[in-house]
Design a protein around this motif. Structure first.
Motif, short mmCIF file in Angstrom:
data_model
loop_
_atom_site.label_atom_id
_atom_site.label_comp_id
_atom_site.label_asym_id
_atom_site.label_seq_id
_atom_site.Cartn_x
_atom_site.Cartn_y
_atom_site.Cartn_z
N LEU A 93 0.81 -1.22 0.00
CA LEU A 93 0.00 0.00 0.00
C LEU A 93 0.84 1.27 0.00
O LEU A 93 0.31 2.37 0.19
CB LEU A 93 -0.92 0.01 1.22
CG LEU A 93 -2.04 -1.04 1.21
CD1 LEU A 93 -2.78 -1.05 2.54
CD2 LEU A 93 -3.02 -0.75 0.07
N THR A 96 0.19 5.07 -2.00
CA THR A 96 -1.26 5.20 -2.22
C THR A 96 -1.78 6.30 -1.30
O THR A 96 -1.06 6.80 -0.44
CB THR A 96 -1.99 3.88 -1.92
OG1 THR A 96 -1.81 3.54 -0.54
CG2 THR A 96 -1.48 2.75 -2.79
N TRP A 113 -9.02 -1.26 -1.38
CA TRP A 113 -7.65 -1.48 -0.89
C TRP A 113 -7.34 -2.97 -0.78
O TRP A 113 -6.20 -3.37 -0.98
CB TRP A 113 -7.47 -0.80 0.47
CG TRP A 113 -7.66 0.69 0.42
CD1 TRP A 113 -8.52 1.42 1.16
CD2 TRP A 113 -6.97 1.62 -0.43
NE1 TRP A 113 -8.43 2.75 0.85
CE2 TRP A 113 -7.47 2.90 -0.13
CE3 TRP A 113 -6.00 1.49 -1.41
CZ2 TRP A 113 -7.03 4.05 -0.78
CZ3 TRP A 113 -5.55 2.64 -2.06
CH2 TRP A 113 -6.06 3.88 -1.76
N GLU A 116 -6.42 -3.85 -4.21
CA GLU A 116 -5.15 -3.24 -4.58
C GLU A 116 -3.98 -4.04 -4.02
O GLU A 116 -2.97 -4.26 -4.72
CB GLU A 116 -5.12 -1.81 -4.04
CG GLU A 116 -3.90 -1.00 -4.46
CD GLU A 116 -3.96 -0.55 -5.91
OE1 GLU A 116 -2.92 -0.14 -6.44
OE2 GLU A 116 -5.06 -0.63 -6.51
#
Length: 705
Positions: A93, A96, A113, A116
């Motif tokens: 992450l 981001t 998320w 992702e």
């Protein structure tokens, strides 16, 4: 001497290419290579390295790892599904918009998320599916099939289960009281039955009948339905002086739905205004045809208060039971129906049940809904301990681990382990059903949100992205600015409730009544907790936390609990009569509503002339008036009406009669008055003096009784 520059130029080209080739200074005495020779040598070296890589990795294209995801996953749960650690999720992450400093292993990640992280990790995702019942063996217990009629030796005659039904105050409990020579009526709050009572009555002729006494009040519809489903015969009690009423009609519908025969008991025939024939004629409108009119429904004229003709009613009941040939199997696993459940201080969870098959004994292992029991004690309706109960007998069962709901079916199992398996399976099924319902609700909300999103943007499609963003910002700014005031208003006009009752049926009845509350726009009503048993400290603390009230039906609160509630300012409403409880609830709802403001006209005056008066350096307009109706009072409010329009409203700054300041001016008197604020009086204007009165507002909710 031209060889060295060409080799250097070739080396530079190779260095800037993607080939894994390194140049080292040549220190040997071997001759230098020309450019074509060095090129061929480098290409052979690269091909050799590729062959070695193919040998080490014969399958360069591997399938991506599949990760099972679901809504509301925590970061730790996602890492475990990927066979990674929490640090891997943080690394995925990076770069981001998510604030990684606030992220911890227990943080719940949004759907985007989750996807992702999986995508950045080079993996595929798939949504988790609900576990299906076939993945887990069915461990439930079912009712055993009925015995074939060809083997009647296994069946024995059983007493009929008779339910007394009818309208409130038509004499149902008095009838039972006369049949078993007891004093039930004198013990009932308000003179009405508010529970299902189950009693075994021994007739003088030796026959036994199990009677169920159901409440007649309009609030107890669910109890009457449960009584009809547990019975063989319904005795419909109708007062000869009152006739067919609302709950009489409802009782007929319950009996017809349960496919149970009816015997009509026309009660109170000893009264002077009694008209039994009119009662039977009114029943014709509801497809209840008595024998007098050519039907098959027996109608017995009785007086429960004076014990008149009760033996004829009992004989009619026994005769109908013989026609029905009521039999049951007293052997095998027990099957019973819970007609009431409650929590007793000394006994714990207690259920009143009617045995339908088998013989209930101490030590039996029972299952009902998601609860199970090992029977410790059995009691009859007189609180006397019994060792066993056969078919059609009503008995109180003690030994439940948790309190089952009224209306549940009791089934016997062979062991405690089997009972736990059944309860675990049923709890699992309930959880799966709830997950399905929650998922359907989530999908519906997502669909509605998407539709609203598209509707909002349909009118903005012709704008540029900057204009669209500005328009959405203005709209959301207005919406968000409205939310705090809405929350404050809802908080002021809300009544959280905590409901406590003595038995499951009472709580069920109260919740059914509150389900019909239809005045949420006036005052929001919410049941934050309900339960069975006495008022506890937790109930008071919860009511204080939500700012609500506690309503108890047929329960008590100890002195310490009452003092705690008074100290914390928690209203404690304890009632033993249901309609008084509902009346107080309506009064409390009405007290939450803001009062209506009404205007009462006190007097009217007509402007005859206007003039200005100098007060210091300022000129004040003054109206010369004559009072036409009532009187003018300086302390009240005034309104100036010109034609059909109100041009001014407020208070007067001065009211004079001749040159004297006065408080009031009566009808027929002339006066001069000046108003607060700028106003242009004209001759012919009407000046109205009025007072504002606050009238308490009453809730529009009507529970139907």
């Amino acid at each position: 001497m031209n060889v060295i520059p060409s080799v250097i130029r070739g080396a530079r080209r190779l260095f800037h290419s993607d080939l894994p080739f390194l140049l080292f200074p040549v220190r040997s005495s071997a001759p230098l290579l020309t450019w074509p020779q060095s090129r061929r040598f480098a290409s052979k070296q690269v091909k050799g390295q590729k062959k070695e890589q193919k040998k080490k990795n014969p399958n360069p294209k591997m399938d991506k790892q599949e990760v099972e995801i679901r809504q509301g996953m925590t970061a730790e749960a996602l890492a475990a599904a990927m066979n990674k650690d929490f640090d891997h999720v943080l690394e995925a992450l990076l770069n981001t918009s998510l604030d990684l400093d606030s992220l911890n292993p227990d943080s719940v990640l949004e759907e985007k998320w989750i996807k992702e992280v999986v995508t950045r990790s080079g993996m595929k995702f798939r949504w988790a599916k609900l576990s299906e019942s076939r993945e887990r063996p069915n461990r439930d217990v079912q009712r055993r099939p009925s015995r074939p009629l060809a083997d009647p030796s296994l069946l024995v005659s059983r007493p009929p289960v008779v339910t007394i039904m009818g309208h409130v105050d038509h004499g149902k409990t008095t009838l039972l009281d006369s049949l078993r020579k007891s004093q039930i009526v004198s013990t009932e709050a308000g003179g009405i039955t508010q529970h299902i009572g189950a009693f075994l009555v021994q007739l003088p002729t030796g026959e036994r009948i199990t009677f169920l006494d159901t409440p007649g009040h309009a609030a107890f519809s669910s109890m009457r339905a449960r009584g009809a489903n547990a019975t063989d015969i319904v005795i419909l009690v109708v007062a000869a002086d009152d006739g067919v009423m609302n709950q009489t009609i409802e009782s007929i519908q319950h009996a017809r739905k349960a496919k149970v025969p009816i015997i009509v008991a026309v009660n109170k025939c000893d009264k002077p205004q009694a008209d039994p024939r009119r009662v039977k004629q009114e029943l014709l409108a509801h497809d209840v045809v008595c024998e007098e009119f050519g039907g098959d429904v027996q109608a017995i004229h009785i007086s429960a208060l004076k014990d008149d003709n009760l033996l004829a009613l009992a004989e009619a009941t026994v005769a109908l039971a013989e026609v029905l040939e009521l039999k049951a199997d007293p052997n095998g696993p027990v099957e019973a129906l819970i007609i009431e459940s409650r929590t007793d201080k000394g006994k714990g969870p207690v259920t009143t049940a009617i045995v339908q098959r088998g013989t209930l004994k101490r030590g039996c292992i029972l299952v009902a809904g998601s609860c199970w029991a090992k029977v410790r004690f059995l009691f009859d309706e007189n609180e006397r301990a019994v060792t066993e109960a056969g078919p059609s007998l009503a008995v109180q069962v003690v030994g439940w681990k948790e309190l089952p709901s009224a209306g549940e079916t009791i089934l016997e199992v062979e062991s405690e382990q089997r009972a736990r398996e059944v309860v675990e399976w049923r709890s699992h099924e309930e959880e799966q059903q709830k997950l399905l319902e929650d998922r359907s609700a989530i999908e519906l909300k997502q669909k509605l949100h998407l539709e609203e999103y598209r509707r909002e943007r349909e009118g903005l499609s012709h704008l540029s992205w900057r204009q669209r963003k500005a328009a959405l910002y203005r709209a959301n700014k207005t919406r968000f600015s409205m939310r705090p005031s809405e929350r404050v208003e809802n908080k002021e006009l809300s009544l959280p409730l905590i409901i406590k009752g003595d038995v499951d049926g009472s709580v069920e009845t109260l919740l059914n009544i509150l389900d019909g509350y239809d005045s949420q726009e006036q005052c929001y009503l919410e049941v934050v907790h309900f339960g069975i048993g006495e008022i506890s400290e937790n109930d008071v603390n919860m009511a204080e936390m939500f700012g609500g009230s506690i309503y108890g039906f047929n329960v008590t609160a100890s002195r310490s609990i009452q003092q705690l509630a008074a100290k914390k300012g928690v209203p404690l409403r304890l009632h033993s009569i249901i309609y008084k409880l509902i009346d107080q609830l309506k009064d409390e709802l009405s007290s939450k509503l803001p009062p209506h403001v009404s205007q009462n006209t006190v007097g009217e005056a007509t402007v005859l002339a206007t003039f200005d008066v100098s007060v210091g350096k300022k000129k004040v307009p003054v109206a010369g008036c004559r009072v036409q109706k009532g009187h003018l009072d300086r302390r009240l409010k005034f309104r100036v009406i010109r034609g059909q329009d109100t041009v001014w409203e407020g208070s007067v700054s001065a009211l004079k009669h001749h040159k004297d300041e006065v408080q009031t001016v009566k009808t027929g008197m002339e006066c001069g008055l000046s108003m607060d604020g700028d106003i242009d009086f004209r001759a012919g204007d009407i000046i109205v003096c009025f007072e504002e009165l606050e009238v308490p507002q009453v809730t529009s909710w009507d529970p139907g009784f």
